[in-house]
Design an enzyme around this catalytic site. Structure first.
Site, mmCIF file in Angstrom:
data_model
loop_
_atom_site.group_PDB
_atom_site.id
_atom_site.type_symbol
_atom_site.label_atom_id
_atom_site.label_comp_id
_atom_site.label_asym_id
_atom_site.label_seq_id
_atom_site.Cartn_x
_atom_site.Cartn_y
_atom_site.Cartn_z
ATOM 1 N N GLY A 196 0.760 -1.242 0.000
ATOM 2 C CA GLY A 196 0.000 0.000 0.000
ATOM 3 C C GLY A 196 0.789 1.289 0.000
ATOM 4 O O GLY A 196 0.208 2.365 -0.206
ATOM 5 N N PRO A 223 4.749 -5.273 -0.566
ATOM 6 C CA PRO A 223 4.825 -4.090 -1.422
ATOM 7 C C PRO A 223 4.716 -4.444 -2.903
ATOM 8 O O PRO A 223 5.231 -5.467 -3.343
ATOM 9 C CB PRO A 223 6.226 -3.536 -1.123
ATOM 10 C CG PRO A 223 7.027 -4.763 -0.808
ATOM 11 C CD PRO A 223 6.075 -5.682 -0.077
ATOM 12 N N ARG A 243 3.459 -1.494 -5.704
ATOM 13 C CA ARG A 243 3.645 -0.212 -6.389
ATOM 14 C C ARG A 243 4.947 0.508 -6.003
ATOM 15 O O ARG A 243 5.626 1.055 -6.863
ATOM 16 C CB ARG A 243 2.448 0.686 -6.016
ATOM 17 C CG ARG A 243 2.337 1.948 -6.799
ATOM 18 C CD ARG A 243 1.209 2.815 -6.219
ATOM 19 N NE ARG A 243 -0.029 2.098 -6.055
ATOM 20 C CZ ARG A 243 -0.990 2.012 -6.978
ATOM 21 N NH1 ARG A 243 -0.850 2.638 -8.123
ATOM 22 N NH2 ARG A 243 -2.090 1.321 -6.738
ATOM 23 N N ARG A 269 -4.909 2.504 -16.066
ATOM 24 C CA ARG A 269 -5.061 3.323 -14.860
ATOM 25 C C ARG A 269 -5.726 4.690 -15.095
ATOM 26 O O ARG A 269 -6.633 5.054 -14.341
ATOM 27 C CB ARG A 269 -3.709 3.505 -14.140
ATOM 28 C CG ARG A 269 -3.080 2.170 -13.704
ATOM 29 C CD ARG A 269 -1.873 2.360 -12.802
ATOM 30 N NE ARG A 269 -2.262 2.945 -11.542
ATOM 31 C CZ ARG A 269 -2.100 4.212 -11.225
ATOM 32 N NH1 ARG A 269 -1.494 5.041 -12.038
ATOM 33 N NH2 ARG A 269 -2.524 4.655 -10.065
ATOM 34 N N CYS A 304 -12.008 2.687 -29.312
ATOM 35 C CA CYS A 304 -13.311 3.337 -29.523
ATOM 36 C C CYS A 304 -14.051 3.564 -28.212
ATOM 37 O O CYS A 304 -15.107 2.958 -27.960
ATOM 38 C CB CYS A 304 -14.144 2.490 -30.466
ATOM 39 S SG CYS A 304 -13.254 2.137 -31.963
ATOM 40 N N GLU A 305 -13.479 4.328 -27.330
ATOM 41 C CA GLU A 305 -14.089 4.704 -26.050
ATOM 42 C C GLU A 305 -13.598 6.116 -25.736
ATOM 43 O O GLU A 305 -12.400 6.369 -25.857
ATOM 44 C CB GLU A 305 -13.579 3.825 -24.891
ATOM 45 C CG GLU A 305 -13.738 2.351 -25.040
ATOM 46 C CD GLU A 305 -15.043 1.821 -24.449
ATOM 47 O OE1 GLU A 305 -15.742 2.585 -23.758
ATOM 48 O OE2 GLU A 305 -15.339 0.659 -24.723
ATOM 49 N N TYR A 351 0.866 -2.137 -12.065
ATOM 50 C CA TYR A 351 -0.521 -2.168 -12.548
ATOM 51 C C TYR A 351 -0.608 -1.597 -13.966
ATOM 52 O O TYR A 351 -1.585 -0.941 -14.322
ATOM 53 C CB TYR A 351 -1.462 -1.429 -11.567
ATOM 54 C CG TYR A 351 -1.299 -1.941 -10.153
ATOM 55 C CD1 TYR A 351 -1.839 -3.171 -9.798
ATOM 56 C CD2 TYR A 351 -0.556 -1.250 -9.196
ATOM 57 C CE1 TYR A 351 -1.648 -3.684 -8.512
ATOM 58 C CE2 TYR A 351 -0.365 -1.763 -7.915
ATOM 59 C CZ TYR A 351 -0.915 -2.966 -7.585
ATOM 60 O OH TYR A 351 -0.727 -3.478 -6.341
HETATM 61 C C1 LIG Z 1 -3.685 -8.008 -0.341
HETATM 62 C C2 LIG Z 1 -2.806 -7.060 -1.061
HETATM 63 N N1 LIG Z 1 -1.514 -6.980 -0.714
HETATM 64 C C3 LIG Z 1 -0.667 -6.136 -1.355
HETATM 65 C C4 LIG Z 1 -1.093 -5.325 -2.381
HETATM 66 C C5 LIG Z 1 -0.102 -4.429 -3.050
HETATM 67 O O1 LIG Z 1 -0.393 -3.107 -2.876
HETATM 68 P P1 LIG Z 1 0.606 -1.984 -3.378
HETATM 69 O O2 LIG Z 1 0.924 -2.255 -4.794
HETATM 70 O O3 LIG Z 1 -0.128 -0.730 -3.184
HETATM 71 O O4 LIG Z 1 1.830 -2.074 -2.511
HETATM 72 C C6 LIG Z 1 -2.453 -5.348 -2.754
HETATM 73 C C7 LIG Z 1 -2.941 -4.463 -3.822
HETATM 74 O O5 LIG Z 1 -4.066 -4.417 -4.192
HETATM 75 C C8 LIG Z 1 -3.320 -6.247 -2.089
HETATM 76 O O6 LIG Z 1 -4.618 -6.322 -2.427
#
Ligand SMILES: Cc1ncc(COP(=O)(O)O)c(C=O)c1O
Length: 418
Positions: free
Chosen positions: A239, A274, A276, A312, A342-343, A371
């Site tokens: 997160g 982790p 992102r 995204r 086409c959107e 992502y």
């Molecule tokens: C259960 C879980 N763990 C880890 C992550 C990874 O999150 P982030 O890419 O924000 O670190 C997610 C992302 O959706 C998740 O659902």
């Protein structure tokens, strides 16, 4: 920090010119920097050196085999959410005893696969899933190691689509119900209670929601231990956010200090998931301008990448910086950058001040490593793009561009239509 920078007004990834790669592989393509990936992984993982921990890279953020192998070499485990992700993870050489499996809808055959692979633990998200695991493990003659993923009802202050730890979200078990569910799980023949898990959302730009959630988890753990249920693994999810535009998220060191301060001399092994923060700024999407179009209202740059390649902006209205691959002498203009799909939702930027591109110019859509490819699709029958990794002065294709044949793989015309 990342290794995409200008030398003589030309964008480079480490020591390789981005336009040189484009000449070889055509556009669009994803481009990842090996040095950035290693640096980000080490910066994150080493922030937790003072405590027993396991970093489980979140495979959903980018599941390319070469990337997973790179993290395997760095000692990473994996956070997975499907049998397919488990397959990739094991193929890449990540040890099963470093794999945690989350997700609200685990299918029985995926559960069997994970049990037979002997993964570290299942992060279970509902009472029914605990019963299903007990039943499947019994049938296979195995014991299922579990953590209950709790929903702590903490606001992560992020986009609603990537907020997961609020009462109204589908994830986890309400923290108030967790003690009862732990007692139930502990009484089952084929379940072994191992841990507690929690993931409140993605792209968090403050530490306080993590700390608020952790405090609630600590109270829960104390209550569980008082009733004789031991928690060996505390999985705090992923997160941590990144800078796409002007966000100033805490760096991994600040994040780790906040967590360490809460856990003090705990004996539990901390698990981190982790995605992102490691991948996001280590990858870009390179695309070519096909046409420019000026209407009474707007200027458009129509590029050869589209929402099927990077979803995204369409899905979350998210911001990605747009850099010209060749900088020289371009003045700025306000424009929309759109793809061929086409959107009307097929855009990368709207009313953005960008360089005055010409057809044939290359642009880099920044911060696309997480992502990006993993959410891409074949919508509008567009072959998925290739992925390239640069290491120092060389580049490597780590996924071939799909062909038209790939598009129809597995499709069949029944006899009555032949
Ligand atoms: C259960 C879980 N763990 C880890 C992550 C990874 O999150 P982030 O890419 O924000 O670190 C997610 C992302 O959706 C998740 O659902």
């Amino acid at each position: 920090m990342h290794h995409f920078q200008y030398t003589d007004n030309r964008l480079h990834c480490e020591k390789v010119s981005v336009s040189e790669i484009a000449r070889e592989v055509s556009t669009p393509f994803y481009l990842y920097s090996h040095a950035t990936l290693c640096k980000h992984f080490r910066a994150f993982d080493s922030s937790f050196n003072e405590i027993k921990h396991l970093t489980c890279f979140s495979v959903k953020s980018n599941s390319n085999l070469a990337i997973l192998r790179l993290f395997a070499r760095q000692g990473s485990g994996a956070d997975i959410v499907s049998g397919g992700e488990l397959y990739r993870t094991l193929k890449a050489g990540i040890a099963p005893e470093k794999v945690v499996y989350s997700g609200v809808g685990k299918k029985t055959d995926d559960i069997e696969y994970a049990l037979n692979s002997d993964i570290l633990m299942f992060n279970v998200e509902s009472p029914m899933e605990i019963l299903r695991l007990n039943e499947v493990a019994g049938r296979l003659g195995k014991k299922a190691r579990i953590a209950i993923r709790v929903n702590p009802d903490v606001d992560p202050k992020t986009h609603p689509y990537i907020s997961t730890g609020l009462k109204e979200n589908k994830f986890g078990i309400d923290i108030a119900e967790a003690p009862g569910q732990y007692a139930m799980a502990a009484s089952l023949e084929n379940i072994r209670v191992y841990g507690l898990s929690c993931h409140i959302g993605s792209q968090l730009t403050e530490v306080s929601p993590f700390v608020d959630a952790l405090r609630k988890l600590k109270t829960l753990i104390a209550g569980l231990e008082a009733s004789g249920i031991q928690i060996n693994y505390l999985d705090v999810g992923g997160g941590l956010g990144i800078t796409y535009d002007r966000e100033q998220p805490p760096d991994p060191g600040q994040y780790a200090r906040a967590i360490r301060a809460e856990l003090k001399a705990s004996d539990m092994t901390l698990i981190l998931e982790p995605g992102r923060v490691i991948m996001g700024n280590a990858g870009i999407l390179v695309t070519e301008v096909l046409y420019t179009k000026t209407t009474k209202e707007k200027k458009f740059f129509i590029v050869d990448a589209a929402m099927n390649d990077l979803l995204r902006p369409s899905l979350y209205n998210s911001y990605h910086s747009i850099w010209p691959v060749k900088k020289a002498g371009l003045k700025n203009v306000k424009a929309d950058i759109v793809g061929p799909i086409c959107e009307s939702g097929d855009f990368f930027a709207r009313d953005r001040d960008v360089a005055l591109f010409e057809p044939g110019d290359l642009m880099a859509i920044m911060s696309a490593g997480a992502y990006g490819f993993s959410m891409s699709s074949n919508y509008n029958s567009r072959p998925r793009v290739c992925e390239v990794m640069v290491k120092e002065d060389r580049f490597y294709i780590i996924r071939q561009r799909e062909s038209f044949q790939d598009l129809i793989k597995g499709e069949q015309i029944p006899d009555f239509l032949s």
